[in-house]
Every structure is written in structure tokens, then in C-alpha cells.
Motif scaffolding. Structure first.
Motif, short mmCIF file in Angstrom:
data_model
loop_
_atom_site.label_atom_id
_atom_site.label_comp_id
_atom_site.label_asym_id
_atom_site.label_seq_id
_atom_site.Cartn_x
_atom_site.Cartn_y
_atom_site.Cartn_z
N VAL A 345 0.84 -1.20 0.00
CA VAL A 345 0.00 0.00 0.00
C VAL A 345 0.87 1.25 0.00
CG1 VAL A 345 -1.77 1.27 1.27
CG2 VAL A 345 -1.86 -1.23 1.19
N LEU A 346 1.96 1.23 0.76
CA LEU A 346 2.87 2.38 0.84
C LEU A 346 3.51 2.66 -0.51
CD1 LEU A 346 3.82 4.33 3.08
CD2 LEU A 346 5.76 2.81 3.45
N LYS A 347 3.82 1.61 -1.26
CA LYS A 347 4.44 1.79 -2.57
C LYS A 347 3.43 2.31 -3.59
CE LYS A 347 6.76 -0.75 -6.28
NZ LYS A 347 7.27 -2.06 -6.74
N SER A 398 -4.77 4.57 13.15
CA SER A 398 -5.74 4.27 12.09
C SER A 398 -5.40 2.95 11.42
CB SER A 398 -5.76 5.39 11.04
OG SER A 398 -6.67 5.08 10.00
N GLU A 399 -6.42 2.30 10.92
CA GLU A 399 -6.21 1.15 10.03
C GLU A 399 -6.04 1.67 8.61
OE1 GLU A 399 -8.64 -2.80 8.37
OE2 GLU A 399 -9.39 -1.67 10.11
N VAL A 400 -5.18 1.01 7.85
CA VAL A 400 -4.94 1.41 6.46
C VAL A 400 -5.46 0.32 5.54
CG1 VAL A 400 -3.19 2.00 4.75
CG2 VAL A 400 -2.92 2.78 7.11
N GLY A 401 -6.34 0.70 4.61
CA GLY A 401 -6.92 -0.24 3.67
C GLY A 401 -6.06 -0.42 2.44
N LEU A 402 -6.42 -1.41 1.63
CA LEU A 402 -5.66 -1.71 0.41
C LEU A 402 -5.78 -0.60 -0.63
CD1 LEU A 402 -6.41 -5.52 -0.10
CD2 LEU A 402 -4.28 -4.47 0.63
N GLU A 405 -6.86 4.10 1.88
CA GLU A 405 -7.71 4.91 2.76
C GLU A 405 -7.44 4.57 4.22
OE1 GLU A 405 -10.15 1.12 2.44
OE2 GLU A 405 -8.57 2.18 1.37
N THR A 406 -7.68 5.52 5.09
CA THR A 406 -7.60 5.28 6.53
C THR A 406 -9.00 5.00 7.05
OG1 THR A 406 -7.79 7.66 6.97
CG2 THR A 406 -5.57 6.72 6.84
N SER A 435 -6.75 9.55 4.02
CA SER A 435 -5.98 8.64 3.17
C SER A 435 -4.54 8.59 3.66
CB SER A 435 -6.03 9.09 1.71
OG SER A 435 -5.36 10.33 1.55
N LEU A 436 -3.82 7.58 3.23
CA LEU A 436 -2.42 7.44 3.59
C LEU A 436 -1.60 8.59 3.02
CD1 LEU A 436 -0.07 5.83 4.82
CD2 LEU A 436 0.01 4.49 2.70
N LYS A 437 -1.95 9.05 1.82
CA LYS A 437 -1.23 10.15 1.19
C LYS A 437 -1.33 11.41 2.04
CE LYS A 437 1.07 11.90 -2.28
NZ LYS A 437 2.45 11.45 -2.60
N LYS A 438 -2.54 11.70 2.55
CA LYS A 438 -2.73 12.89 3.38
C LYS A 438 -2.00 12.75 4.72
CE LYS A 438 -7.22 14.16 1.40
NZ LYS A 438 -8.66 14.38 1.66
N ALA A 439 -1.95 11.53 5.23
CA ALA A 439 -1.24 11.29 6.50
C ALA A 439 0.25 11.53 6.34
CB ALA A 439 -1.51 9.87 6.98
#
Length: 446
Positions: A345-347, A398-402, A405-406, A435-439
Motif C-alpha cells: 500500500v505504501l508503494k 488508524s487502520e490502512v486499507g488496500l 484509505e484510513t 488517506s495514507l497520502k494525506k497522512a
């Protein structure tokens, strides 16, 4: 008296007329044990049961609030439950299990000494150690001069009938058996630890506790799979099942309740193994958080729930350049498969190239995290290590989805309140980063 033989699964209690390698009920191998039962045709006839004449309705029964017995170990009492007055319920039967060497006998002896120090009588029965060996362990926990004043009786015996008879004769306030797999009775078939002996010994202790209102502790060993050795009915017969787990290298011990008729099963107690036995961790923050005054890349704080208690935990990550075709992924305290999922997800959604690095993730203090509320902190710690930027006063919950999204996690307000109590200001959750991007942007890692 004629008898017949049957085979019983020591895991689920399934009965069979012949030995089976695989239990058809629980699908476990080599769990059937031979058991001898009296033949019904030749067995002595028992008298017919009489009906109860003075049967009461539930409204006619008077409820009595029994005062609990405190172990003087706050973390242990917390797990036993009881609201404001926590501790042992009179007549309660408690099974304590855990891996070998984790500290079961140590904490039982500590409880015996603590309760005896309050003027109560305690009988400690061991089928594994001699009386002198128990005394040596007791001197490591408490002062020898103080032990002389206590009514703490020690009995080295494997006869369960003798143990119960001695407890009745001495009129003790607490009975401890170490362990249930080592005691046996001549009135039951089989060897110590076999299915008939376990059933008889447990039933003997339950009847003793309910008849005399004297609480009983007994230790139960676990199998290599981590389950309690013996039939599952063992857990059904007792009032409370406690499980002591932890890491042998770090010394951290966590006491969990798997079953509790008189309390909440979500509560946990946190201990650390020291020279004088198990000690409570009163300042949990300092234990599960690293040195905060030396801010370095690769560190992020999260808040996990252990029972009803929020814990601040530091997640550390280390990213190292690698030339391996398959970079290494090593995780301690969090599932490796979960880390691999978060790296993908991070990639994809964080636009961070993780393929060039060996990634190592660790939870400070040896705590094992199973919930997904730490997902965001893991991602932020890895990104911080790769970017070389420090996360100052940042908490990720937070949980991070595939899809990047958080997601909302349980008890979010309670977690945020706990983080603010210790001075953290930049708390990243689904409320301010969807979202992970905003985090990553909020943590200055984009």
C-alpha cells in the motif's frame, strides 16, 4: 466389578469404542486415550433421587454481595475483575496456564505470600518441587524473617485427596495446586495427567471450593500448540481461566483472561520478570516508549487497546539499502504478513519505493500487537526511515486499507485522549487524514 474400555479425545472429549489416530470431531491427531468405565449391568445400583421439596423461585433467593480477596497485586486484581473492589471471589476456581518458564509458579507463590501476609491461611501444594525448593524460591521473593510469621503451609504431594483433606483440616483461606497435571487419586484410573485423573482432580477441587467457599488456584500446562493440556472441558468446569504470555528475552509478561464468570475478559495485566519475581509495570508509558529526547528517523507512536486500557507504544522501523533480488522483511511484535501488505500500500498509494530496501519493524518493549490500529504508525515509521525525516510529537492511530484509505478504529476518542494526556499534539487519525497520502503530508513525509 466388570468394566469396559473406551477411548476419549483429550482435546474435545469425543468418545469412541476403538482407538483413532485422527479425531473426527476436532481433527487433531493422536489425542485419544484409553479410559475404563464400570459396566452398567453389573454396577451397583444407586438409590433413586428424591425431589427437592423446598424449591425456591429466583425472586425468593437472597443475593449476598461477597467481599473479594485482594492479592495486593493491582495488575492481577484488574484481570480478575470486580469493579471498585477487585480480587478473588470466595469459592472461585481459577485455572492459570502459560508456556513453560513463563512465571506461573512464581506469581502463584507471590500471591500466596501476599495473602498470607494479611493474616490469612494459605496452603501451597506442589507436585513438581520439594518443600525445600519452594522455600528457596520464597526467600527470593520475600524476607526470611517475614516468612516465619506467615501461616503459609507448604505440601509436596501428588495426592489430590490428601491435598483437599489437609486444606479442610487446616481451615485455610486459599488453596493453590501446582500443577493439575501432576496430581492424581487412587479413586480414579490412569496416570497423573491422564483424562480420568484430570476430570477427577478438577471436579474434586470444584466441589471443595463451592462447599467451603474457599478459592482455589491451580496451574495447568500448555501443549506445543499453546492450548491448555487436557480436555477442553477443564476450562468449562472452572470459573476463571487466565493465560500468562510474554517474551522470554525481554521479560515482559501479559496476563489475559480467557474466561471469567465474575469479571471482564478484555482486561489485561502487564508485568516484567525481575530477580525477585514478577513486578507490576506501573508506568506503562516509559516501558513501551523509547527515548523521546533523541528524535531519530524511523520512529512513530501509536495507541493500542489492551482490554479497556489504552497503551502508548512506539513502533520503530529501519530501512537499509539492499542489492538482494528479494529484499528482506523482518517484523517483531507485529505480523510479518501485515507488514508486507502495508509495504504494498505504501508503494502504490504513498509513492514510496520500498523495493530498494530491507525493512525491519519492531515494537518497543516486546509487546505483541494484533489489532490494525497500528497500521498508520507502521507506515509512517517506515516512510520516516526511508526519507530520513523525524516525526516530532506524531501519533498515528488508524487502520490502512488496500485502497490507501484510513479507517475508523474502536475507542478512537479514548486513544486520542490518552495521547494528548502525555503531550502529543500532532495526532493523525481518520478525522484529519482520510488517506495514507494525506497522512504522509501531515507528517512531512511526502
Amino acid at each position: 466389578m466388570a468394566s469396559k474400555k473406551i477411548f476419549v479425545c483429550n482435546n474435545c472429549g469425543n468418545e469412541s469404542s476403538k482407538w483413532l489416530g485422527l479425531c473426527p470431531m476436532c481433527q487433531n491427531w493422536n489425542t485419544f486415550q484409553e479410559m475404563t468405565i464400570p459396566d452398567e449391568k453389573t454396577a451397583t445400583k444407586t438409590r433413586a433421587a428424591e425431589s427437592v421439596k423446598d424449591l425456591k423461585t429466583i425472586g425468593q433467593i437472597k443475593s449476598t454481595a461477597l467481599s473479594r480477596i485482594t492479592t495486593t497485586i493491582a495488575e492481577f486484581d484488574r484481570v480478575l475483575g470486580g469493579g471498585e473492589k477487585q480480587g478473588i471471589v470466595p469459592g472461585e476456581v481459577i485455572l492459570l496456564s502459560g508456556d513453560p518458564g513463563i512465571g506461573k509458579s512464581t506469581i502463584m507463590l507471590q500471591i500466596a505470600i501476599n495473602i498470607a501476609s494479611s493474616g490469612k491461611k494459605v496452603l501451597y501444594v506442589s507436585g513438581e518441587e520439594s518443600e525445600s525448593q519452594i522455600k528457596m524460591r520464597a526467600e527470593r521473593i520475600a524476607d526470611e524473617k517475614a516468612l516465619i510469621k506467615y501461616d503459609l503451609y507448604v505440601l509436596s504431594s501428588t495426592d489430590i485427596d490428601q491435598a483437599v483433606a489437609t486444606a479442610t483440616d487446616k481451615k485455610v483461606d486459599l488453596l493453590i495446586i501446582d500443577s493439575i497435571q501432576t496430581v492424581a487419586s487412587n479413586d480414579a484410573n490412569g496416570f497423573p495427567g491422564s483424562l480420568p485423573q484430570l476430570r477427577y482432580s478438577t471436579l474434586k477441587l470444584v466441589n471443595f471450593a463451592k462447599r467451603t467457599h474457599i478459592p482455589v488456584f491451580f496451574i495447568g500446562h500448555v501443549t506445543k500448540e499453546g492450548t491448555i493440556a487436557g480436555p477442553q472441558m477443564l476450562a468449562h468446569m472452572v470459573d476463571c481461566v487466565l493465560y500468562l504470555e510474554g517474551e522470554s528475552l525481554t521479560g515482559t509478561r501479559i496476563l489475559r483472561s480467557l474466561k471469567n464468570r465474575f469479571g471482564d475478559t478484555s482486561e489485561v495485566g502487564i508485568f516484567i520478570m525481575e530477580e525477585k519475581g514478577l513486578s507490576e509495570i506501573t508506568n506503562v508509558k516509559d516501558f513501551f516508549l523509547g527515548t523521546q529526547d533523541q528524535m531519530v528517523p524511523g520512529s512513530c507512536v501509536t495507541v493500542v487497546m489492551e482490554g479497556s486500557r489504552p497503551l502508548l507504544v512506539e513502533i520503530q522501523a529501519l530501512a537499509v539499502n539492499t542489492n538482494l533480488p528479494f529484499p528482506r522483511r523482518v517484523a517483531q511484535g507485529v505480523p510479518e504478513k501485515r507488514v508486507e501488505l502495508l509495504l504494498a500500500v505504501l508503494k502504490r498509494h504513498g509513492t514510496i519505493n520500498v523495493d530498494k530496501y530491507d525493512i525491519f519493524v519492531n515494537v518497543v518493549g516486546g509487546l505483541k500487537i494484533a489489532e490494525t490500529a497500528s497500521d498508520l504508525a507502521i507506515c509512517l515509521a517506515i516512510a520516516s526511515s526511508i526519507k530520513g525525516n523525524t516525526l516530532k510529537s506524531v501519533v498515528g492511530i488508524s487502520e490502512v486499507g488496500l485502497l490507501g484509505e484510513t479507517k475508523v478504529v474502536l475507542n478512537l476518542d479514548k486513544r486520542i485522549k490518552e495521547a494528548k494526556k502525555f503531550g502529543y499534539k500532532n495526532i493523525i487519525t481518520v478525522q484529519n487524514a482520510t488517506s495514507l497520502k494525506k497522512a504522509l503530508i501531515q507528517g512531512n513525509l511526502s
